[in-house]
Design a protein around this motif. Structure first.
Motif, PDB file in Angstrom:
ATOM      1  N   GLN A  64       4.454  -0.456  -4.366  1.00 45.17           N
ATOM      2  CA  GLN A  64       5.127  -1.306  -3.340  1.00 45.17           C
ATOM      3  C   GLN A  64       6.641  -1.121  -3.476  1.00 45.17           C
ATOM      4  O   GLN A  64       7.275  -1.319  -4.534  1.00 45.17           O
ATOM      5  CB  GLN A  64       4.772  -2.464  -3.370  1.00 45.17           C
ATOM      6  CG  GLN A  64       3.080  -2.749  -3.026  1.00 45.17           C
ATOM      7  CD  GLN A  64       2.609  -2.162  -1.593  1.00 45.17           C
ATOM      8  OE1 GLN A  64       3.208  -2.308  -0.875  1.00 45.17           O
ATOM      9  NE2 GLN A  64       1.630  -1.325  -1.997  1.00 45.17           N
ATOM     10  N   GLY A  65       7.313  -0.995  -2.336  1.00 47.39           N
ATOM     11  CA  GLY A  65       8.631  -0.865  -2.249  1.00 47.39           C
ATOM     12  C   GLY A  65       9.553   0.540  -2.547  1.00 47.39           C
ATOM     13  O   GLY A  65      10.751   0.634  -2.549  1.00 47.39           O
ATOM     14  N   CYS A  66       8.753   1.386  -3.219  1.00 45.95           N
ATOM     15  CA  CYS A  66       9.115   2.885  -3.517  1.00 45.95           C
ATOM     16  C   CYS A  66       8.777   3.733  -2.444  1.00 45.95           C
ATOM     17  O   CYS A  66       7.885   3.428  -1.510  1.00 45.95           O
ATOM     18  CB  CYS A  66       8.799   3.340  -4.733  1.00 45.95           C
ATOM     19  SG  CYS A  66       7.021   3.889  -4.820  1.00 45.95           S
TER      20      CYS A  66
ATOM     21  N   ASN B 255       1.832   3.412   3.009  1.00 49.48           N
ATOM     22  CA  ASN B 255       1.391   2.149   3.938  1.00 49.48           C
ATOM     23  C   ASN B 255       1.763   2.446   5.396  1.00 49.48           C
ATOM     24  O   ASN B 255       0.834   2.232   6.127  1.00 49.48           O
ATOM     25  CB  ASN B 255       2.354   0.981   3.532  1.00 49.48           C
ATOM     26  CG  ASN B 255       1.747   0.512   2.322  1.00 49.48           C
ATOM     27  OD1 ASN B 255       0.634   0.454   2.056  1.00 49.48           O
ATOM     28  ND2 ASN B 255       2.744  -0.330   1.228  1.00 49.48           N
ATOM     29  N   LYS B 256       2.807   3.131   5.653  1.00 48.07           N
ATOM     30  CA  LYS B 256       3.200   3.765   7.024  1.00 48.07           C
ATOM     31  C   LYS B 256       2.146   4.780   7.743  1.00 48.07           C
ATOM     32  O   LYS B 256       1.838   4.524   8.750  1.00 48.07           O
ATOM     33  CB  LYS B 256       4.733   4.085   7.133  1.00 48.07           C
ATOM     34  CG  LYS B 256       5.717   3.315   6.987  1.00 48.07           C
ATOM     35  CD  LYS B 256       6.837   3.674   7.455  1.00 48.07           C
ATOM     36  CE  LYS B 256       8.233   2.693   7.364  1.00 48.07           C
ATOM     37  NZ  LYS B 256       8.089   1.489   7.861  1.00 48.07           N
ATOM     38  N   THR B 257       1.640   5.535   6.835  1.00 48.34           N
ATOM     39  CA  THR B 257       0.464   6.611   7.366  1.00 48.34           C
ATOM     40  C   THR B 257      -0.676   5.784   7.396  1.00 48.34           C
ATOM     41  O   THR B 257      -1.243   6.205   8.749  1.00 48.34           O
ATOM     42  CB  THR B 257       0.490   7.457   6.014  1.00 48.34           C
ATOM     43  OG1 THR B 257       1.712   8.161   5.875  1.00 48.34           O
ATOM     44  CG2 THR B 257      -0.783   8.680   6.590  1.00 48.34           C
ATOM     45  N   LEU B 258      -0.929   4.687   6.860  1.00 49.55           N
ATOM     46  CA  LEU B 258      -2.110   4.184   7.195  1.00 49.55           C
ATOM     47  C   LEU B 258      -2.135   3.172   8.220  1.00 49.55           C
ATOM     48  O   LEU B 258      -2.881   3.287   9.262  1.00 49.55           O
ATOM     49  CB  LEU B 258      -2.559   3.167   5.958  1.00 49.55           C
ATOM     50  CG  LEU B 258      -3.815   2.165   6.275  1.00 49.55           C
ATOM     51  CD1 LEU B 258      -5.277   3.142   6.461  1.00 49.55           C
ATOM     52  CD2 LEU B 258      -4.116   1.378   4.812  1.00 49.55           C
TER      53      LEU B 258
END
Length: 178
Positions: free
Chosen positions: A70-72, A79-82
């Motif tokens: 998270q955060g990297c 996360n954006k892909t999901l």
């Protein structure tokens, strides 16, 4: 218990309550007809609970497994892909469900889809796809000819609810193993 399963357990009660309302309303002579739309609504709510479960479960598991990222940049990318995939993820039939869990978690959840009454995984996958098709008919095809048979009977709607409760149980169990 995971949050996705908790939400499913509450959501599936909507379908059960709709069937209870159907049971009360079918005996009201003033209606002049069977409230068939309530059985269709129960079917739709059941499949909506399933879709929400799949979306919540994949999000929950990806978040859990990528917590250290998270955060990297890599974590943000995952996360954006999901998030983007879920925008287009509708009507989770067996193939779509298998594909999204394999893509993000490396687990073919459909291989775990076996429980009493549904010991054959292929039969379980086919039954899920049948319910998805029936839901599509319920959503997009209103019954205009009241003389034809109903899209779904009350016993079928109850069977549908039981099927998805079982499917969520084994899917949840599969992901707790992997």
């Amino acid at each position: 218990m995971c949050q996705a399963k908790s939400v499913f357990d509450v959501s599936i009660q909507d379908a059960e309550r709709i069937l209870e309302a159907y049971e009360h309303m079918k005996n009201i002579p003033e209606l002049g007809r069977d409230p068939e739309e309530l059985k269709r609504a129960a079917l739709i709510m059941t499949l909506t609970a399933w879709e929400t479960y799949v979306e919540d479960k994949i999000s929950e598991e990806v978040e859990r497994q990528t917590k250290v990222l998270q955060g990297c940049q890599i974590g943000n990318f995952i996360n954006k892909t999901l998030e983007n995939d879920l925008k287009y993820f509708h009507t989770p039939n067996s193939k779509k469900t298998k594909d999204i869990f394999e893509r993000f978690l490396g687990v073919d959840v459909t291989e775990y889809w076996s429980w009493p009454g549904y010991e054959d995984k292929e039969r379980t996958r086919a039954k899920l796809n049948d319910w998805i098709k029936k839901r599509g008919d319920a959503v997009h095809r209103s019954v205009t000819d009241k003389q034809t048979s109903h899209l779904i009977s009350k016993p079928e709607a109850e069977k549908c609810i039981r099927f998805f409760k079982g499917l969520v149980e084994v899917t949840d169990r599969a992901l707790s193993i992997g």
